[in-house]
Scaffold this active site. Structure first.
Site, PDB file in Angstrom:
ATOM      1  N   ASP A 123      32.108  44.999  32.590  1.00 18.59           N
ATOM      2  CA  ASP A 123      33.106  44.031  32.306  1.00 18.59           C
ATOM      3  C   ASP A 123      34.424  44.849  31.757  1.00 18.59           C
ATOM      4  O   ASP A 123      34.247  45.252  30.538  1.00 18.59           O
ATOM      5  CB  ASP A 123      32.615  43.043  31.075  1.00 18.59           C
ATOM      6  CG  ASP A 123      33.749  41.937  30.724  1.00 18.59           C
ATOM      7  OD1 ASP A 123      34.917  42.093  31.227  1.00 18.59           O
ATOM      8  OD2 ASP A 123      33.104  40.943  30.151  1.00 18.59           O
ATOM      9  N   ASN A 137      40.483  49.658  39.252  1.00 20.49           N
ATOM     10  CA  ASN A 137      40.755  48.742  40.352  1.00 20.49           C
ATOM     11  C   ASN A 137      40.614  47.181  40.069  1.00 20.49           C
ATOM     12  O   ASN A 137      41.432  46.324  40.503  1.00 20.49           O
ATOM     13  CB  ASN A 137      40.081  49.219  41.689  1.00 20.49           C
ATOM     14  CG  ASN A 137      40.149  48.051  42.481  1.00 20.49           C
ATOM     15  OD1 ASN A 137      41.033  47.860  43.302  1.00 20.49           O
ATOM     16  ND2 ASN A 137      39.054  47.083  42.722  1.00 20.49           N
ATOM     17  N   TYR A 150      49.938  37.662  36.600  1.00 22.81           N
ATOM     18  CA  TYR A 150      49.621  38.937  37.344  1.00 22.81           C
ATOM     19  C   TYR A 150      50.731  39.716  37.497  1.00 22.81           C
ATOM     20  O   TYR A 150      50.672  41.134  37.391  1.00 22.81           O
ATOM     21  CB  TYR A 150      49.072  38.231  38.723  1.00 22.81           C
ATOM     22  CG  TYR A 150      48.525  39.534  39.800  1.00 22.81           C
ATOM     23  CD1 TYR A 150      47.360  40.175  39.548  1.00 22.81           C
ATOM     24  CD2 TYR A 150      49.429  40.215  40.579  1.00 22.81           C
ATOM     25  CE1 TYR A 150      46.799  40.897  40.373  1.00 22.81           C
ATOM     26  CE2 TYR A 150      48.863  41.056  41.504  1.00 22.81           C
ATOM     27  CZ  TYR A 150      47.825  41.540  41.237  1.00 22.81           C
ATOM     28  OH  TYR A 150      47.322  42.408  42.402  1.00 22.81           O
ATOM     29  N   ASP A 195      45.744  43.564  54.177  1.00 22.93           N
ATOM     30  CA  ASP A 195      44.782  42.881  55.237  1.00 22.93           C
ATOM     31  C   ASP A 195      43.347  42.942  54.695  1.00 22.93           C
ATOM     32  O   ASP A 195      42.583  43.605  55.099  1.00 22.93           O
ATOM     33  CB  ASP A 195      44.795  43.359  56.637  1.00 22.93           C
ATOM     34  CG  ASP A 195      44.199  42.585  57.659  1.00 22.93           C
ATOM     35  OD1 ASP A 195      43.677  41.740  57.204  1.00 22.93           O
ATOM     36  OD2 ASP A 195      44.555  42.914  58.872  1.00 22.93           O
TER      37      ASP A 195
END
Length: 259
Positions: free
Chosen positions: A72, A99, A165, A199
């Protein structure tokens, strides 16, 4: 101090260990897979421990060179535990890829304090804690590579994502510079990659086809980005001979943002 100074050889791929957060799937899974293909031992971490373990087993059924672990990123001590697990398992860690992230599409004036905090905590705090814990560890060893996944949204304010974000990813780019300056004298590089729309299955599953077509049409090269290329960028920044690059943010957005 180079890895050779610790008795390790970069000619032996088994000595290179990389940790990727948010790696149970998506871009993180792609990055972990590319590092594995290049000979790294890879720890795939995720909030979903079962999914991380499954992704690791798919990469390496023998479980010798890939492991899935719970992490976490909102919890600094969780990074400490994973660091200790990996050093106990493989002796050292050389690369961290921050990431893990969370994205929400919400109207600016309707973002609640709880929603803003949740998105920023995952994207920004998670990167900060990872850089802190592994930055100190790498600095003590005299070598390390940190790659942070930022976003086009953090550069242009975001057009298809929420303000929380975009703000968090802008902070990731700034943290990259701060840690790069701090850790550079200790043999540690810290860089960021800033992808545009990718994508990925999650994109095609969550974005309406007509909206997706509009997004693709707005990109100068006329298509969504290829996650494998982002993974290749991460591999290059993680390389031992990438020591001249630090504090950088590499763009891959199809021409949506040029500077």
């Amino acid at each position: 101090m180079s890895p050779q100074g610790t008795g390790e050889s970069w000619e032996d791929d088994a000595h290179r260990v990389a940790l990727v957060t948010g790696a149970a799937g998506g871009l993180g899974g792609c990055i972990a897979g590319r590092l594995y293909d290049r000979g790294y031992r890879v720890a795939l971490t995720d909030l979903d421990a079962e999914a991380a373990a499954a992704a690791a087993a798919e990469l390496d059924p023998s479980r010798r060179n890939a492991v899935g672990l719970a992490l976490d990123v909102r919890d600094k001590e969780a990074f400490v535990r994973v660091r200790d697990q990996l050093t106990g398992r493989w002796g050292a860690v050389h690369v961290l890829v921050n990431n893990a992230g969370q994205s929400k599409v919400e109207p600016l004036m309707r973002i609640s304090p709880e929603s803003f905090d949740a998105v920023v905590t995952t994207n920004l705090n998670g990167t900060f804690f990872g850089c802190q814990v592994f930055g100190a560890y790498f600095a003590e060893r005299g070598y390390g590579r940190i790659v942070n996944i930022a976003s086009l949204a953090g550069q242009n304010g975001g057009t298809a994502t929420g303000a929380h974000y975009a703000a968090a990813k802008g902070g990731v780019a700034t943290l990259t510079k701060v840690f790069a300056r701090e850790l550079g004298p200790h043999g540690v590089t810290v860089n960021a990659i800033s992808p545009g729309p990718q994508d990925l299955p999650v994109v095609r599953e969550t974005v309406a086809p007509d909206r997706l077509a509009q997004i693709e049409a707005s990109i100068p090269v006329g298509r969504l980005g290829r996650p494998r290329f982002i993974a290749d960028m991460a591999v290059l920044l993680a390389a031992e001979h990438a020591d001249a690059v630090t504090g950088a943010c590499w763009d891959a957005n199809g021409g949506l943002y040029m500077r």
